[in-house]
Design an enzyme around this catalytic site. Structure first.
Site, PDB file in Angstrom:
ATOM      1  CD  GLU A  73      23.680  21.982  20.066  1.00  0.00           C
ATOM      2  OE1 GLU A  73      24.457  22.347  19.179  1.00  0.00           O
ATOM      3  OE2 GLU A  73      22.764  21.150  19.882  1.00  0.00           O
ATOM      4  CB  THR A 286      -9.833  -5.746 -15.655  1.00  0.00           C
ATOM      5  OG1 THR A 286      -8.866  -5.323 -14.692  1.00  0.00           O
ATOM      6  CG2 THR A 286      -9.465  -5.175 -17.025  1.00  0.00           C
ATOM      7  CD  GLU A 312      -8.042   3.415  -7.821  1.00  0.00           C
ATOM      8  OE1 GLU A 312      -7.303   3.811  -8.733  1.00  0.00           O
ATOM      9  OE2 GLU A 312      -8.610   2.303  -7.825  1.00  0.00           O
ATOM     10  CE  LYS A 451       5.181 -15.149 -10.102  1.00  0.00           C
ATOM     11  NZ  LYS A 451       6.561 -14.746  -9.830  1.00  0.00           N
TER      12      LYS A 451
END
Length: 502
Positions: A73, A286, A312, A451
């Site tokens: 091609e 927080t 951020e 946890k």
């Protein structure tokens, strides 16, 4: 008679040609079938030419195997120009007789005028090219252009002849082709004859483009069956497989400090496990980034490398803000012990973010990787995609024994509203939640270990204070604790030390 109790063992090793493409050899468990053809199918813009060319060039650079690229091609000059824009130096390999490029023009109108034709002329031309450079690898691009003049009744026979001829020449070949509408390939025949079939596509979801690769078949070999995202950048192709070796990962009993002494106390007085995954979650304001920065600073002070991935805030802003609470990160950035990766999630897709991070990890070999915050990435795709990418990254880091810390805007309340958030919190080894509540016109922060797998940890709720002197903790007032969602406990529970379930 006694039965033969000998165990049968299969000592046969399937011969393969490694592609040298990051991730693809993992999926194919070693590479493409050696001395056999592979059919590579995909629509325009999927990366067929780049993948094929990288297969040839890696063969030259990494395995000393010459190659032939025959296109039906493009002109060879156009191919050299297009591929060079990706950083491939074709001229050098052509000059050293390691790579041979050939362009064959097939005009369907001429075929209709002259009648039936076969592949004998192609075999002669391709054979001379293979002999010229002593090629071990061949690419034919593309199948549809090659067979444009063929009647469907003879196409199968001619394609079988091509496959058999390539096998006789003992070359590992890639034959590219277009995806069909009704069938996998355009004619629905080629995929049944080829020994290996790989499909690539480029889909757009939520205005974000993602390339994916799937191995449809691979005769005589195990292989990955899923779809795998892959990217194309200035260094070539990178495929992101799931890490299959995770079952063999090394598990460390060594600990690494969180950088916050009271938090270490809550974690069995020792901190996180080395090589584990940690999630610091909570609502905006927080102190999640403050906890992450304290961890990074502690690692750097121990003269170990840390990679901080910010999605951020810009690095300079993080450095300035953390200095206001007594955390001076700048000297470690200057010395190179702390490295920032900063990118807005909207600038590129998920795969590009994680591949860029993985390349930095390979280059820097950090002890700790921090992603702050991962929830910003959720704007770039469904949460299932985020979890899939995070799973790949976590598994990779575990194998490398690198500790990873995520920050995320996830709370007990957000999980109840969006259950998919629980998938992120469940994949990590340690989950620490920070929250805030207003009491008598004053805002208080709280911190709790939700946890921590495999270690004794406190279940008590602590007040979490951030000031110019740094981060401190104190006992929290009982009636305040009861007002915080998801953290109500009895006095007995507040005093207990529990061992979490794995």
């Amino acid at each position: 008679m006694k039965k033969d109790t000998k165990t049968k063992t299969n000592s046969f090793t399937f011969p393969k040609s490694p592609t040298g493409i990051l991730g693809l050899d993992d999926i194919t468990t070693g590479g493409l079938p050696k001395n056999r053809p592979t059919l590579l199918l995909g629509n325009a813009g999927c990366g067929k030419t780049v993948l094929s060319m990288e297969f040839l060039l890696n063969g030259i650079r990494l395995f000393d195997e010459s190659g032939v690229y025959m296109t039906f091609e493009e002109k060879t000059e156009e191919l050299v120009t297009n591929v060079s824009s990706l950083g491939y130096e074709l001229d050098k390999f052509i000059a050293n007789n390691k790579l041979y490029l050939d362009s064959v023009k097939i005009n369907p109108d001429e075929v209709q005028q002259t009648g039936k034709y076969d592949l004998e002329g192609l075999f002669i031309r391709l054979g001379l090219a293979i002999d010229k450079v002593k090629a071990k690898r061949v690419v034919l691009d593309s199948l549809d252009a090659l067979f444009a003049g063929y009647d469907i009744r003879v196409l199968r026979q001619e394609f079988k002849r091509l496959v058999s001829w390539l096998k006789e020449k003992k070359v590992t070949a890639i034959i590219t082709g277009e995806i069909g509408r009704k069938y996998l390939s355009r004619h629905g025949l080629e995929e049944y004859i080829a020994d290996c079939v790989i499909v690539v596509d480029n889909r757009v979801t939520n205005q974000v483009s993602t390339r994916r690769l799937r191995i449809v078949k691979y005769r005589g070999s195990f292989h990955g069956n899923n779809e795998y995202p892959f990217t194309i950048d200035d260094k070539g192709i990178t495929v992101l497989p799931l890490v299959s070796e995770i079952v063999n990962q090394k598990v460390s009993t060594d600990r690494i400090s969180s950088g916050i002494e009271p938090l270490d106390e809550m974690l069995g007085k020792k901190g996180f496990y080395l090589g584990s995954s940690v999630l610091i979650s909570g609502t905006a304001g927080t102190g999640k980034t403050s906890v992450a920065a304290s961890f990074a600073l502690s690692v750097c002070e121990a003269k170990k490398r840390s990679l901080y991935c910010a999605f951020e805030e810009a690095p300079n802003q993080i450095i300035r803000n953390m200095k206001s609470i007594g955390l001076n990160l700048k000297p470690f950035v200057t010395s190179g012990i702390l490295t920032f990766y900063y990118s807005r999630p909207t600038l590129q897709n998920l795969e590009m973010h994680f591949i860029a991070i993985r390349k930095l990890i390979k280059e820097l070999k950090p002890t700790v990787v921090i992603l702050d915050p991962i929830t910003n990435l959720m704007t770039e795709g469904p949460n299932s995609d985020i979890r899939s990418m995070l799973t790949r990254l976590v598994d990779y880091l575990k194998l490398e024994e690198i500790t990873v810390l995520f920050t995320a805007a996830i709370t007990v309340g957000s999980i109840s509203r969006n259950p998919s958030d629980e998938g992120i919190s469940s994949m990590v080894d340690t989950w620490v939640m920070v929250q805030d509540i207003e009491v008598e016109e004053e805002r208080l922060r709280s911190i709790c270990v939700m946890k921590s797998r495999g270690m004794s940890h406190s279940t008590s709720l602590r007040q979490f204070n951030i000031s110019k002197k740094g981060i401190t903790m104190s006992e929290i007032v009982r009636n305040v604790a009861e007002d915080i969602p998801g953290t109500k406990r009895t006095e007995k529970e507040n005093k207990n030390i529990s061992t979490s379930k794995n």
